[in-house]
Design an enzyme around this catalytic site. Structure first.
Site, PDB file in Angstrom:
ATOM      1  N   GLU A   1       0.408  -0.952  10.674  1.00  0.00           N
ATOM      2  CA  GLU A   1       0.566   0.468  10.955  1.00  0.00           C
ATOM      3  C   GLU A   1      -0.689   1.311  10.735  1.00  0.00           C
ATOM      4  O   GLU A   1      -0.703   2.207   9.877  1.00  0.00           O
ATOM      5  CB  GLU A   1       1.746   1.030  10.129  1.00  0.00           C
ATOM      6  CG  GLU A   1       3.049   0.346  10.470  1.00  0.00           C
ATOM      7  CD  GLU A   1       4.294   0.937   9.795  1.00  0.00           C
ATOM      8  OE1 GLU A   1       4.127   1.739   8.855  1.00  0.00           O
ATOM      9  OE2 GLU A   1       5.403   0.593  10.216  1.00  0.00           O
TER      10      GLU A   1
ATOM     11  N   GLU B   1       8.359  -5.308  12.867  1.00  0.00           N
ATOM     12  CA  GLU B   1       9.236  -4.632  11.895  1.00  0.00           C
ATOM     13  C   GLU B   1      10.308  -3.859  12.634  1.00  0.00           C
ATOM     14  O   GLU B   1      10.007  -3.118  13.580  1.00  0.00           O
ATOM     15  CB  GLU B   1       8.452  -3.583  11.066  1.00  0.00           C
ATOM     16  CG  GLU B   1       7.582  -4.132   9.991  1.00  0.00           C
ATOM     17  CD  GLU B   1       6.978  -3.027   9.095  1.00  0.00           C
ATOM     18  OE1 GLU B   1       7.513  -1.896   9.053  1.00  0.00           O
ATOM     19  OE2 GLU B   1       5.961  -3.315   8.451  1.00  0.00           O
TER      20      GLU B   1
END
Ligand code: BGC
Length: 366
Positions: free
Chosen positions: A190, A307
């Site tokens: 991220e 995810e």
């Protein structure tokens, strides 16, 4: 997010606007706060003999082989393992295998275990702990994706940390160059706080550093903006390097998946949000995954959903519905996935009871 083109229903369009706004404000940043005191990290077992390198795997083939996976989170990406209540144990690898998973994603906070000055040497004991995890996955025939997680200083000051980021990858790549191809690297969880224009060249530089020792190992790379789908749209990969798998994360609707999440300010207001799986709800997910599949096709890159998950404060029926829909819809789009996560707040396995959260497990692996 990019404007939605040619989507039929007005109500759906309205809904998309709302979730896009929520996603744009997505404050998905600090990790779950520690809930338990620190158990001592066990002395790492050492597996000195690397397993044989084996044949390289073509990126599309490997993306498919990643299949169903699970994140072993809240352990090695805590500042120190154990500080967030979870210390990995050998039996977790057995459980993942028995549960029907093919892949472990291993979030790792390398930045807390490397020198702050050049040459940024990674602590040997920490490296051994990662050797241990890789060995346990590999021995059981599990793929393992080793990532770089929570390098927060890099996110807030990418240029100042660029050399350290690259040096850390150079060391990881060197150490694991003789591991089998089922050990996969993921450059950065991220990326945020930096634009795609800043992230893309750094990712390419890190990839080049990995390539000096690992010419054919598949490397997973996602876009800026928290590995969102929008970030994927702006991801630029080196055309000639075909050993890359692209990744994205999915937590929409965010007010459902992150209701009551202690690390998301204001999320208590979302408590009670259900996901009923009505046709509009499903269309939104499907539309997003269509976008991903289209990017994948246009860019000739295999995809991985690294995810997705809904926090334990959401009601279980909604979590099961959402998780199951996501997993099946990803599979329909030929996207392998890894559920977030194994034994903590999104927990698939109840470590206190030593039991699977059965409805969730069945939602993932029917
Ligand atoms: C973050 C975790 C967070 C999860 C869901 C992950 O990428 O690293 O801290 O719990 O996303 O929000």
């Amino acid at each position: 997010m990019t404007p939605y083109k040619s989507f039929p229903k007005l109500t759906t369009l309205l809904y998309l606007c709302i979730i896009s706004f929520v996603a744009a404000c997505n404050p998905l940043s600090p990790p779950p706060s520690p809930t338990m005191s620190t158990p001592p990290t066990p002395t790492p077992e050492i597996f000195p003999t690397p397993l044989s390198f084996g044949e390289p795997i073509e990126a599309f083939e490997q993306a498919e082989q990643l299949g169903r996976g699970v994140n072993f989170a809240n352990a090695l990406e805590a500042p120190n393992e154990g500080e967030w209540g979870l210390t990995l144990e050998e039996r977790y690898f057995d459980l993942a295998k028995e549960g029907g998973f093919a892949t472990i994603r291993l979030p790792v906070r390398w930045s807390a275990h490397a020198e702050v000055q050049a040459p940024y040497t990674i602590d040997e004991n920490f490296f051994r702990r990662i050797d241990w995890a890789i060995a346990h996955a590999t021995r059981r025939g599990l793929n393992i994706v080793v990532n770089m997680h929570h390098y927060e200083e890099f996110m807030s000051n990418p240029e100042e940390h660029r050399a350290r980021f690259i040096a850390i990858w150079t060391q990881i790549a060197e150490r694991y160059q003789n591991q089998p191809a089922t050990v996969v690297f993921e450059l950065c969880n991220e990326p945020n706080g930096m634009s795609a224009n800043r992230w893309n060249p750094i990712a390419q530089e890190a990839l080049a550093a990995v390539r000096t020792t690992n010419p054919t190992r598949n490397v997973i790379i996602g876009g800026a903006d928290w590995n969102s789908i929008q970030g994927l749209m702006d991801l630029k990969l080196p055309e000639a390097d075909r050993h890359v798998i692209a990744t994205f994360h999915y937590y929409s609707p965010f007010e459902f998946t992150h209701q009551g999440a202690e690390w998301v300010k204001g999320s208590e207001a979302w408590l009670g949000t259900e996901w009923l799986g009505k046709s509009n709800d499903k269309s939104v997910v499907n539309y997003h995954l269509d976008q991903v599949a289209q990017w994948s096709e246009e860019n000739r890159r295999p995809m991985w959903l690294g995810e997705f998950g809904a926090y334990s404060k959401a009601d279980m029926d909604s979590r099961v519905r959402w998780t199951s829909y996501l997993a099946r819809d990803a599979e329909k789009h030929h996207i392998s996935w890894a559920y977030w996560e194994f034994g903590a707040g999104f927990g698939l396995y109840d470590l206190a009871q030593n039991a699977w959260n059965q409805p969730l497990l069945e939602a993932l692996v029917p």
